[in-house]
Write a protein that holds these residues in place. Structure first.
Motif, mmCIF file in Angstrom:
data_model
loop_
_atom_site.group_PDB
_atom_site.id
_atom_site.type_symbol
_atom_site.label_atom_id
_atom_site.label_comp_id
_atom_site.label_asym_id
_atom_site.label_seq_id
_atom_site.Cartn_x
_atom_site.Cartn_y
_atom_site.Cartn_z
ATOM 1 N N ALA A 1 0.960 -1.104 0.085
ATOM 2 C CA ALA A 1 -0.111 0.027 -0.187
ATOM 3 C C ALA A 1 1.095 1.445 -0.156
ATOM 4 C CB ALA A 1 -0.906 0.434 1.007
ATOM 5 N N VAL A 2 2.148 1.268 0.721
ATOM 6 C CA VAL A 2 2.407 2.374 1.175
ATOM 7 C C VAL A 2 3.334 2.782 -0.704
ATOM 8 C CG1 VAL A 2 4.741 3.335 1.442
ATOM 9 C CG2 VAL A 2 3.511 2.483 3.622
ATOM 10 N N LEU A 3 3.884 1.585 -1.304
ATOM 11 C CA LEU A 3 4.907 1.782 -2.338
ATOM 12 C C LEU A 3 3.814 2.426 -3.726
ATOM 13 C CD1 LEU A 3 7.203 -1.587 -2.035
ATOM 14 C CD2 LEU A 3 7.568 0.992 -1.985
ATOM 15 N N ALA A 4 2.486 2.033 -3.725
ATOM 16 C CA ALA A 4 1.641 1.894 -4.410
ATOM 17 C C ALA A 4 1.206 3.375 -4.503
ATOM 18 C CB ALA A 4 0.777 0.671 -4.764
ATOM 19 N N GLY A 5 0.515 4.089 -2.730
ATOM 20 C CA GLY A 5 0.516 5.150 -3.079
ATOM 21 C C GLY A 5 1.380 6.169 -2.470
ATOM 22 N N LEU A 6 3.099 5.802 -2.771
ATOM 23 C CA LEU A 6 4.120 7.219 -3.456
ATOM 24 C C LEU A 6 3.818 6.891 -4.560
ATOM 25 C CD1 LEU A 6 6.996 6.402 -0.780
ATOM 26 C CD2 LEU A 6 5.280 8.321 -0.849
ATOM 27 N N GLY A 7 3.762 5.711 -5.214
ATOM 28 C CA GLY A 7 4.124 5.565 -6.809
ATOM 29 C C GLY A 7 2.578 6.642 -7.304
ATOM 30 N N VAL A 8 1.510 6.101 -6.932
ATOM 31 C CA VAL A 8 0.573 7.194 -7.452
ATOM 32 C C VAL A 8 0.752 8.491 -7.474
ATOM 33 C CG1 VAL A 8 -2.034 7.613 -6.766
ATOM 34 C CG2 VAL A 8 -1.183 5.119 -7.593
ATOM 35 N N LEU A 9 1.202 9.429 -5.806
ATOM 36 C CA LEU A 9 1.452 10.412 -5.951
ATOM 37 C C LEU A 9 1.834 11.469 -6.650
ATOM 38 C CD1 LEU A 9 0.972 10.432 -1.741
ATOM 39 C CD2 LEU A 9 -0.317 11.401 -3.295
ATOM 40 N N GLU A 10 3.357 10.784 -6.548
ATOM 41 C CA GLU A 10 4.341 10.677 -7.314
ATOM 42 C C GLU A 10 4.136 10.573 -8.636
ATOM 43 O OE1 GLU A 10 8.823 9.930 -6.700
ATOM 44 O OE2 GLU A 10 8.189 9.260 -4.797
ATOM 45 N N GLY A 11 3.698 10.451 -9.771
ATOM 46 C CA GLY A 11 2.926 10.193 -10.896
ATOM 47 C C GLY A 11 1.605 11.578 -10.997
ATOM 48 N N TYR A 12 1.043 11.648 -10.101
ATOM 49 C CA TYR A 12 0.119 13.055 -10.014
ATOM 50 C C TYR A 12 1.320 13.905 -10.074
ATOM 51 C CZ TYR A 12 -2.636 17.051 -8.378
ATOM 52 O OH TYR A 12 -3.105 18.202 -8.458
ATOM 53 N N LEU A 13 2.052 14.292 -9.007
ATOM 54 C CA LEU A 13 2.562 15.565 -8.987
ATOM 55 C C LEU A 13 4.167 15.262 -10.012
ATOM 56 C CD1 LEU A 13 4.346 17.301 -6.941
ATOM 57 C CD2 LEU A 13 5.919 15.445 -6.584
ATOM 58 N N ALA A 14 3.758 14.293 -11.179
ATOM 59 C CA ALA A 14 4.668 14.125 -12.534
ATOM 60 C C ALA A 14 3.872 14.794 -13.627
ATOM 61 C CB ALA A 14 5.375 13.050 -12.764
ATOM 62 N N LEU A 15 2.757 14.515 -13.760
ATOM 63 C CA LEU A 15 1.899 15.234 -14.795
ATOM 64 C C LEU A 15 1.461 16.654 -14.119
ATOM 65 C CD1 LEU A 15 -1.310 12.531 -14.589
ATOM 66 C CD2 LEU A 15 0.822 13.286 -16.383
ATOM 67 N N ASN A 16 1.139 17.121 -12.967
ATOM 68 C CA ASN A 16 1.362 18.789 -12.884
ATOM 69 C C ASN A 16 2.388 19.118 -13.011
ATOM 70 O OD1 ASN A 16 -0.948 20.469 -11.318
ATOM 71 N ND2 ASN A 16 0.233 20.225 -9.298
ATOM 72 N N THR A 17 3.498 18.520 -12.353
ATOM 73 C CA THR A 17 4.745 19.516 -12.849
ATOM 74 C C THR A 17 5.001 19.271 -14.028
ATOM 75 O OG1 THR A 17 5.974 18.944 -10.732
ATOM 76 C CG2 THR A 17 7.764 19.612 -12.267
ATOM 77 N N ARG A 18 4.934 18.863 -14.542
ATOM 78 C CA ARG A 18 5.414 18.730 -16.231
ATOM 79 C C ARG A 18 3.770 19.647 -17.209
ATOM 80 N NH1 ARG A 18 6.121 14.828 -20.924
ATOM 81 N NH2 ARG A 18 5.715 16.061 -22.533
ATOM 82 N N ALA A 19 2.848 20.488 -16.688
ATOM 83 C CA ALA A 19 1.977 21.025 -17.071
ATOM 84 C C ALA A 19 2.288 22.306 -16.377
ATOM 85 C CB ALA A 19 0.485 20.439 -16.568
#
Length: 175
Positions: A56-74
């Motif tokens: 849960a922790v690894l997948a949760g961090l992955g989802v948060l970093e994925g969202y952060l990647a999309l937001n940062t790129r935009a």
């Protein structure tokens, strides 16, 4: 008065942070897998059931970093409706991404080594631990992919005038 040396080195030997190398991640995962397999093969009988919390922790961090990647790129590309991004925040995101990709590959290697051990262990306890080990491996892969996407999103885009200069240079060089 004596002049003190500059705290930051200048020139070609100045330390810098570069993109994450795939070989580093693969090597970390292989070493972790070997160590996990060795450790688990010696101590499996005395270990408790494999918990789901790392998954849960690894997948949760992955989802948060994925969202952060999309937001940062935009935000770096200055898409309409997005606020500009703070350069210091981007540097922090890049460091987070590098660390997360390495942590994800180490945990992924650990869960892969554990999974290999569990596949060849024909006991009820091993069959019961298989889903959590698979989940941990999947969560680790999610984290590594998201971290690499975040690292890529933190790259400084080329300026348009640099692109035009390169195009002009390419046109002016004789073939």
């Amino acid at each position: 008065m004596s002049q003190q040396p500059s705290p930051r080195p200048h020139g070609p030997h100045r330390p810098r942070m570069g993109p994450t190398q795939p070989a580093t991640l693969v090597l970390a995962a292989l070493v972790a897998a070997a160590l996990a397999w060795l450790l688990v093969s010696m101590t499996y009988a005395s270990l408790p059931d494999l918990p789901w919390s790392p998954t849960a922790v690894l997948a949760g961090l992955g989802v948060l970093e994925g969202y952060l990647a999309l937001n940062t790129r935009a935000r770096i590309q200055r898409k309409p409706g997005r606020l500009p991004v703070d350069p210091l925040a981007v540097a922090r995101f890049a460091v987070l991404a590098k660390a997360s990709s390495l942590v994800g590959s180490i945990f992924g290697g650990f869960f892969a080594g554990l999974l290999i051990f569990l596949i060849f262990k024909h006991t009820d306890a091993a069959r019961g631990d298989l889903p959590a080990a698979i989940g941990g491996l999947v969560g680790s892969i999610i984290l590594v992919i998201a971290a690499l996407l975040l690292e890529r999103a933190c790259r400084v885009p080329k300026r348009r005038d640099e692109d035009e200069d390169q195009d002009n240079d390419a046109r002016s060089t004789p073939r």
